[in-house]
Motif scaffolding. Structure first.
Motif, mmCIF file in Angstrom:
data_model
loop_
_atom_site.group_PDB
_atom_site.id
_atom_site.type_symbol
_atom_site.label_atom_id
_atom_site.label_comp_id
_atom_site.label_asym_id
_atom_site.label_seq_id
_atom_site.Cartn_x
_atom_site.Cartn_y
_atom_site.Cartn_z
ATOM 1 N N ARG A 167 49.333 41.759 31.012
ATOM 2 C CA ARG A 167 48.608 40.664 31.673
ATOM 3 C C ARG A 167 48.433 40.958 33.156
ATOM 4 N NH1 ARG A 167 50.126 37.022 27.285
ATOM 5 N NH2 ARG A 167 52.337 37.069 27.811
ATOM 6 N N ASP A 168 49.433 41.596 33.764
ATOM 7 C CA ASP A 168 49.262 42.034 35.151
ATOM 8 C C ASP A 168 48.057 42.955 35.270
ATOM 9 O OD1 ASP A 168 51.396 40.627 36.081
ATOM 10 O OD2 ASP A 168 52.769 42.333 36.235
ATOM 11 N N ILE A 169 48.003 43.923 34.376
ATOM 12 C CA ILE A 169 46.901 44.883 34.421
ATOM 13 C C ILE A 169 45.576 44.168 34.247
ATOM 14 C CG2 ILE A 169 45.861 46.837 33.212
ATOM 15 C CD1 ILE A 169 48.691 47.794 32.557
ATOM 16 N N GLU A 170 45.547 43.252 33.304
ATOM 17 C CA GLU A 170 44.298 42.522 33.089
ATOM 18 C C GLU A 170 43.905 41.739 34.339
ATOM 19 O OE1 GLU A 170 44.098 40.247 29.508
ATOM 20 O OE2 GLU A 170 43.875 42.106 28.342
ATOM 21 N N ARG A 171 44.897 41.175 35.012
ATOM 22 C CA ARG A 171 44.594 40.435 36.233
ATOM 23 C C ARG A 171 43.983 41.365 37.278
ATOM 24 N NH1 ARG A 171 48.669 36.952 35.580
ATOM 25 N NH2 ARG A 171 50.185 38.519 36.233
ATOM 26 N N GLU A 172 44.584 42.535 37.408
ATOM 27 C CA GLU A 172 44.077 43.475 38.413
ATOM 28 C C GLU A 172 42.653 43.921 38.095
ATOM 29 O OE1 GLU A 172 48.505 45.389 39.022
ATOM 30 O OE2 GLU A 172 46.801 46.707 38.644
ATOM 31 N N MET B 89 43.690 39.802 21.580
ATOM 32 C CA MET B 89 43.910 41.262 21.698
ATOM 33 C C MET B 89 43.941 41.645 23.176
ATOM 34 S SD MET B 89 44.137 44.090 19.861
ATOM 35 C CE MET B 89 43.725 43.181 18.372
ATOM 36 N N LEU B 90 44.932 42.418 23.544
ATOM 37 C CA LEU B 90 45.042 42.812 24.950
ATOM 38 C C LEU B 90 44.396 44.168 25.199
ATOM 39 C CD1 LEU B 90 48.597 41.492 25.726
ATOM 40 C CD2 LEU B 90 46.425 40.590 26.502
ATOM 41 N N ILE B 91 44.172 44.417 26.469
ATOM 42 C CA ILE B 91 43.337 45.553 26.870
ATOM 43 C C ILE B 91 43.910 46.892 26.427
ATOM 44 C CG2 ILE B 91 44.436 45.812 29.135
ATOM 45 C CD1 ILE B 91 40.669 46.031 28.493
ATOM 46 N N GLY B 92 45.235 46.977 26.300
ATOM 47 C CA GLY B 92 45.847 48.249 25.927
ATOM 48 C C GLY B 92 45.330 48.778 24.608
ATOM 49 N N ALA B 93 45.480 47.976 23.578
ATOM 50 C CA ALA B 93 45.055 48.411 22.253
ATOM 51 C C ALA B 93 43.545 48.543 22.165
ATOM 52 C CB ALA B 93 45.556 47.446 21.193
#
Lengths: 146, 146
Positions: free
Chosen positions: A107-112, B1-5
């Motif tokens: 979620r941190d990464i997504e925020r950035e 779904m999060l950005i990683g996958a």
DNA sequence: CTCCTGTGGTAAACGGCCTTTACCGCGACA
DNA sequence: TGTCGCGGTAAAGGCCGTTTACCACAGGAG
């Protein structure tokens, strides 16, 4: 720039950052490959074979990862309630903490990224990747031979 | 779904398909790791160290890959014209053929994705990934420690 | 000139991770 | 009762990357 590198490099960067932040955040034993087990939607209550399929690796490889995670106290393997002979993975307290940490970092990464691209464009990016994900384009190439 | 996958799975699928199609297309020796060398913008005339940095691996790991590719006749290592002691990678005829094949496959994939998403949305996806690529978000996390 | 340092490349040992091959236990079913 | 399929497991082997170490050379400091 072609689509291969455009996807690969950011994916690799995220992977490495996850491991780095987990390691300094109290989860020193976790390595790159373990992320494949702990990533969304998490392994709790899932069969080893299913996890292998999700990760796109063989059952045996997944089993090694599970053995290593079990040795570090992140999961345990229990008998499946329904099928005899089958097992399911259960997250321990530590495992749940690690999984929560992973979600935090992501979620941190997504925020950035959202700050960098703008929220509207970031949402668009996720939506487009989701469309690719749900199309048959991926699954096909991610099946393992045996 | 999060950005990683969302990023990792398609990237992995593309990687595997590249190797599979190369192997049946006359380039049987090429393995997963070799793609990191041959991918855009190609290794011709580039220093080993630069290639390592591009791929996000150590110079030594890159050197092993180059040794293996040289053994299979895809590249050769020549002395750099300018700096003494430095080397540059040169593609052989076979290497150029493999590189061309990779570009072909990637273009096939792009065509398929474009058909699935619609050309407008596919272009948008590439544009957004390009923006991520050029932002400092990635580079930072992709640096190797030593 | 000589020493030292930084840069670019190389070599060998080691470990992590995946695949291949093989095997076990169990239920279904003819 | 055989045997087939499914889920899981175990061991050997190979690929791939890191760590540690070393060599060659150029440029400067002394």
């Amino acid at each position: 720039m072609l689509i291969g590198a455009l996807l690969r490099v950011p994916a690799q960067a995220i992977h490495r950052r996850l491991v780095a932040e987990l390691n300094v955040g109290g989860f020193e034993e976790l390595r790159l490959a373990h992320i494949a087990v702990l990533q969304y939607p998490g392994p709790d209550g899932v069969r080893p074979g299913t996890l292998a399929e999700r990760a796109g690796i063989s059952k045996q490889a997944m089993n090694q990862l599970l053995g290593s995670l079990e040795g570090c106290g992140y999961i345990r393997r229990a008998d499946a309630p329904d099928a005899p002979g089958a097992r399911v993975v259960r997250l321990t307290r530590r495992g749940r903490a690690a999984y929560a940490k992973i979600l935090d970092i992501l979620r941190d990464i997504e925020r950035e990224w959202s700050a960098e691209l703008g929220p509207r464009r970031f949402a668009q990016l996720k939506e487009l990747l989701g469309a690719v994900w749900e199309s048959p384009l991926i699954r096909q190439s991610n099946i393992r031979s045996p």
